[in-house]
Design an enzyme around this catalytic site. Sequence first.
Site, PDB file in Angstrom:
ATOM      1  N   ILE A  39       0.855  -1.188   0.000  1.00 29.00           N
ATOM      2  CA  ILE A  39       0.000   0.000   0.000  1.00 29.00           C
ATOM      3  C   ILE A  39       0.892   1.240   0.000  1.00 29.00           C
ATOM      4  CG2 ILE A  39      -2.014  -1.023   1.118  1.00 29.00           C
ATOM      5  CD1 ILE A  39      -1.045   0.038   3.771  1.00 29.00           C
ATOM      6  N   ASP A  40       0.353   2.331  -0.506  1.00 26.17           N
ATOM      7  CA  ASP A  40       1.156   3.560  -0.573  1.00 26.17           C
ATOM      8  C   ASP A  40       0.483   4.690   0.205  1.00 26.17           C
ATOM      9  OD1 ASP A  40       0.198   4.107  -4.070  1.00 26.17           O
ATOM     10  OD2 ASP A  40      -0.852   4.621  -2.209  1.00 26.17           O
ATOM     11  N   SER A  41       1.067   5.868   0.105  1.00 30.68           N
ATOM     12  CA  SER A  41       0.578   7.005   0.896  1.00 30.68           C
ATOM     13  C   SER A  41      -0.854   7.376   0.534  1.00 30.68           C
ATOM     14  CB  SER A  41       1.507   8.209   0.699  1.00 30.68           C
ATOM     15  OG  SER A  41       1.549   8.574  -0.673  1.00 30.68           O
TER      16      SER A  41
END
Lengths: 82, 401
Positions: A39-41
């Site tokens: 997952i990313d920001s």
Amino acid sequence: MSPVATRESVESVVTDALERFGVERADITMDAALAELDIDSLDMIELGQIVREEFGVELRPEDVTELRDVGDLVGMVVQQAG
Amino acid sequence: MNDSVVATGIGAITPLGTGAETLHARWCAGEVGIVDGLGRCHDFEPSEFLSRKEIRAADRFTQLAVAATAEALSHAGWSDGLPYRPDRIGCVLATSVGGIQTCLEQQERGRVKGYASVSPLTVTMQMANAGAAMVAQRWGLHGECCAVVAACASGTSAFGLARRLLFDGTLDAVVLSAGEAAITPQVISAFEVMGALSKSGVARPFDRRRDGFVVGEGAGALVLERASGAAKRGAAPVGEVVGFAATTDAYHVSAPEPTGRTAAQAITKALDSAGIGPADVHYVNSHGTASRHNDIAETRALKTALGDAANGIPVSSTKSTIGHLMGAAGTVEAIGTLLALRDGIAPPTLGLEEPDDELDLNYVPEQPQRLQQPADGHRVAISNSFGLGGHNAVVVLRVAA
């Protein structure tokens, strides 16, 4: 009305969200390290929106960076929901 | 031109189904992909081409473009890896309105729930270059990537940029992807209100009763390389992009210049760039929207540019079967044209049952026709796209017979 932020309900909402973000359900355990999930920001921002909508909890970016695993995240939401 | 541009892979997702060959086979068989006045890609299942993560981060226009690109890259033999240095491979994406569905959905979400609830992925999904970015990221393309936007001419205009990037030595290969997914009430109504949309819901290019275009969605993609590079790696091209030109009407933002003069110039310049003349053209893939204005202006442009040869060249419209794919139209139509040339067929203009007095070229009404045998072993076609804003783009394609 926000549903009650019990450990179970928060775990359920967070798990569903992470799965929607593309994480395999089997990989979503309470001791899974957030940094190791795919997952990313932007996903974290959306998770923040979901948590706010479901439980009325506002997760601040500076709080989120301190979190190590999924369980920590769940715990923070439960705690802030009072 | 010393080293021509060739297409080594093609892919398409259209209202006729999945795949470039599907488009070609069904169109030549006279099938119409338009249902209830719209050209929807009913068969398109994003999960067959993209991961859950990619689907979530992609507007439908990007999903379609990536899917078509996957087919093209596989066809080109790139599945096992890139055949050139990654910083010398780029992507040119054609679209007219990009991620408009995402834009409108998030607008509604913001209005109803408050703007703090707008998806954090909104910007990167709605931006017109989103397709180029996802194609580049998925396949590791580090060369120049961007979107070309010229309304309904985008899909053909993209060939112009791709060609230049290859000719001037910037890149060794260009992945040309096009996608459009604008079937949404706001867009349909907007076309309807400006009088561009067919009321009958049937596309009848060049027909006396033609009443406007039918909106379609879909995607097309081609892998373009220099002929020398393709030969060196043993890739058999589908065909060559032997010429391109574009002009601008500078006349009116929605109506084509009625004499077709500037559109004719685009055709002439395109033929000049290919080093050929009207007598060398075997087939014309028209812009052929079935709008009252376009079909007459385009006919005049063809007569001006092709002169006496015009009457002997079959002219047909892909929009008669799949509708108007807008920014993706030119790319999808070029793919249909390459396969038509390969098989020596002029695919039909469907819905053309009653000729218009002033439109007297051979528009291949209803039934496909055989193309004449070429003298020199190659078949040549031009594909026209004339976009709102007065953008005229013409690509010249050649396939070994």
